[in-house]
Enzyme design. Structure first.
Site, PDB file in Angstrom:
ATOM      1  N   GLU A 132     -24.031 -13.024  81.771  1.00 55.87           N
ATOM      2  CA  GLU A 132     -23.308 -14.091  81.369  1.00 55.87           C
ATOM      3  C   GLU A 132     -21.794 -13.457  81.035  1.00 55.87           C
ATOM      4  O   GLU A 132     -21.615 -12.526  80.364  1.00 55.87           O
ATOM      5  CB  GLU A 132     -23.645 -14.744  80.037  1.00 55.87           C
ATOM      6  CG  GLU A 132     -22.685 -15.505  79.354  1.00 55.87           C
ATOM      7  CD  GLU A 132     -22.345 -16.827  79.990  1.00 55.87           C
ATOM      8  OE1 GLU A 132     -23.329 -17.438  80.706  1.00 55.87           O
ATOM      9  OE2 GLU A 132     -20.949 -16.816  80.196  1.00 55.87           O
ATOM     10  N   ASP A 181     -27.427 -20.154  88.563  1.00 49.99           N
ATOM     11  CA  ASP A 181     -27.161 -21.563  88.125  1.00 49.99           C
ATOM     12  C   ASP A 181     -25.649 -21.383  87.383  1.00 49.99           C
ATOM     13  O   ASP A 181     -25.475 -21.524  86.310  1.00 49.99           O
ATOM     14  CB  ASP A 181     -28.091 -21.830  86.850  1.00 49.99           C
ATOM     15  CG  ASP A 181     -27.766 -23.140  86.116  1.00 49.99           C
ATOM     16  OD1 ASP A 181     -27.096 -23.905  86.919  1.00 49.99           O
ATOM     17  OD2 ASP A 181     -28.153 -23.104  84.949  1.00 49.99           O
TER      18      ASP A 181
HETATM   19  N1  SAM Z   1     -28.516 -21.058  83.063  1.00 49.59           N
HETATM   20  C1  SAM Z   1     -28.072 -21.630  81.934  1.00 49.59           C
HETATM   21  C2  SAM Z   1     -29.209 -22.752  81.445  1.00 49.59           C
HETATM   22  O1  SAM Z   1     -29.844 -23.252  82.063  1.00 49.59           O
HETATM   23  O2  SAM Z   1     -29.466 -22.824  80.261  1.00 49.59           O
HETATM   24  C3  SAM Z   1     -26.928 -22.511  81.892  1.00 49.59           C
HETATM   25  C4  SAM Z   1     -25.693 -21.649  82.631  1.00 49.59           C
HETATM   26  S1  SAM Z   1     -24.113 -22.545  82.914  1.00 49.59           S
HETATM   27  C5  SAM Z   1     -24.569 -23.755  84.125  1.00 49.59           C
HETATM   28  C6  SAM Z   1     -23.086 -21.278  83.861  1.00 49.59           C
HETATM   29  C7  SAM Z   1     -22.780 -20.213  82.838  1.00 49.59           C
HETATM   30  O3  SAM Z   1     -22.418 -18.982  83.950  1.00 49.59           O
HETATM   31  C8  SAM Z   1     -21.698 -20.170  82.199  1.00 49.59           C
HETATM   32  O4  SAM Z   1     -21.964 -20.053  80.612  1.00 49.59           O
HETATM   33  C9  SAM Z   1     -20.672 -19.519  82.759  1.00 49.59           C
HETATM   34  O5  SAM Z   1     -19.571 -18.979  81.654  1.00 49.59           O
HETATM   35  C10 SAM Z   1     -21.333 -18.392  83.187  1.00 49.59           C
HETATM   36  N2  SAM Z   1     -20.407 -17.904  84.194  1.00 49.59           N
HETATM   37  C11 SAM Z   1     -19.489 -18.089  85.176  1.00 49.59           C
HETATM   38  N3  SAM Z   1     -19.249 -17.214  86.120  1.00 49.59           N
HETATM   39  C12 SAM Z   1     -20.254 -16.350  86.158  1.00 49.59           C
HETATM   40  C13 SAM Z   1     -20.652 -14.972  86.748  1.00 49.59           C
HETATM   41  N4  SAM Z   1     -19.801 -14.613  87.920  1.00 49.59           N
HETATM   42  N5  SAM Z   1     -21.503 -14.279  86.132  1.00 49.59           N
HETATM   43  C14 SAM Z   1     -22.272 -14.506  85.040  1.00 49.59           C
HETATM   44  N6  SAM Z   1     -21.987 -15.494  84.332  1.00 49.59           N
HETATM   45  C15 SAM Z   1     -21.034 -16.456  84.854  1.00 49.59           C
END
Ligand code: SAM
Length: 308
Positions: A132, A181
């Protein structure tokens, strides 16, 4: 870049689809004895309050998990259930969410890290790697996970999940589930997902890869499932593609500039490479039920296709 906060969207229709399928896939994968490595490349904060400031503002769970829960078990004695006989994978999903709440309440919503952790087996030495990048959410995630006292079973990294995944493929046990995701708040997430799948299939072709994406009027969003299909076919691996659209609802207005994956989001899809053979049949029952319960009118619907 970091404007997306999953707390606004927790428990919405997209989470219902994503988490129902995630649980069904994990149930299947944890039937075999060998250790499973699970990587959640975009983990979010892990746990959300549905009555808190974020979710309360957007109220998206009202058109998602809360609506589904009410359809299965209406509040108030003697009220008939709109969905008295839910598909087993929907009941399993609702039971999972209920497990994070006091009886009769639905105030806490588990994100993918907590759902996955619940289903991991200590005795099999299953492992969970969480990525994250958001400064606040990664802190919240680390604090939430620390409370589980899961020791070495779960690792949290404030790092790019697309890059971080590489180090874990192939896993020593040769069994892995990868959930990808992203928030797709920047256009480059779409090609990054494709590149990540292409690279991962080269490193470990037999892993189960699960990609969530928004169904929105953007060429990249339409292109992504097509590209994933091509990559799976080129690797000679089976795939499954499911979408759920809840439709516009009466009086819905498009707010110019509104985040495309925000409250305006009415449909999303899940693309799975190397899916469990049981998933298609389970979704054939569950998806029409989800449309009946969550559908708001114009544009509502579902689709399910799989290779072979
Ligand atoms: N997978 C989670 C769930 O189902 O509960 C929801 C995730 S949410 C849709 C996407 C998350 O990815 C956000 O919290 C964002 O801050 C994070 N994020 C964005 N770019 C990222 C990256 N390159 N690597 C890791 N996290 C990232």
């Amino acid at each position: 870049m970091f404007s997306y906060r999953h707390a606004f969207h927790a428990g919405n229709h997209a989470d219902v689809l994503k988490h129902t399928m995630l649980i069904a896939i994990l149930r299947h994968l944890t039937q075999k004895d060998a250790a499973l490595m699970v990587v959640d490349t975009h983990a979010g904060a892990g746990l959300y309050r549905l009555d808190g400031d974020y979710a309360g503002t957007s109220g998206e769970a009202a058109d998602g998990v809360l609506k589904l829960a009410m359809a299965v078990s209406p509040a108030g004695k003697g009220k008939p259930a709109a969905l008295p006989d839910p598909a087993p994978i929907l009941q399993d999903y609702l039971d999972m969410v209920a497990g994070f709440n006091k009886a009769g309440e639905l105030k806490v919503y588990p994100g993918s890290p907590f759902i996955i952790q619940q289903l991991l087996r200590e005795e099999a030495r299953d492992k969970l790697k969480l990525f994250e990048m958001h400064p606040t959410d990664s802190k919240a995630l680390a604090a939430n996970i620390a409370q589980l006292q899961a020791g070495r079973q779960v690792a949290v990294a404030r790092a790019d999940g697309f890059e971080g995944l590489k180090a874990f493929l192939p896993p020593p046990s040769r069994r892995a589930l990868v959930l990808i995701d992203p928030s797709y708040e920047i256009k480059s997430d779409y090609p990054k997902v494709s590149a990540c799948i292409q690279d991962s299939l080269k490193r470990f072709a037999t892993g189960t890869y699960v990609v969530w994406y928004p169904v929105i009027p953007r060429p990249e969003a339409h292109e992504l499932p097509r590209r994933l299909k091509t990559l799976a076919n080129q690797a000679g691996k089976p795939w499954l593609h499911a979408t759920l659209a809840i439709g516009q609802g009466e009086g819905a207005v498009h707010i110019p500039g509104e985040r495309e994956h925000g409250p305006g989001l009415t449909a999303s899809g899940m693309f799975v490479i190397n899916p469990p053979h049981t998933l298609r049949g389970a979704l054939q029952v569950a998806l029409p039920q989800l449309v009946n319960v969550l559908g708001r009118g114009r544009g509502q619907g579902q689709s399910l296709e799989a290779s072979g």
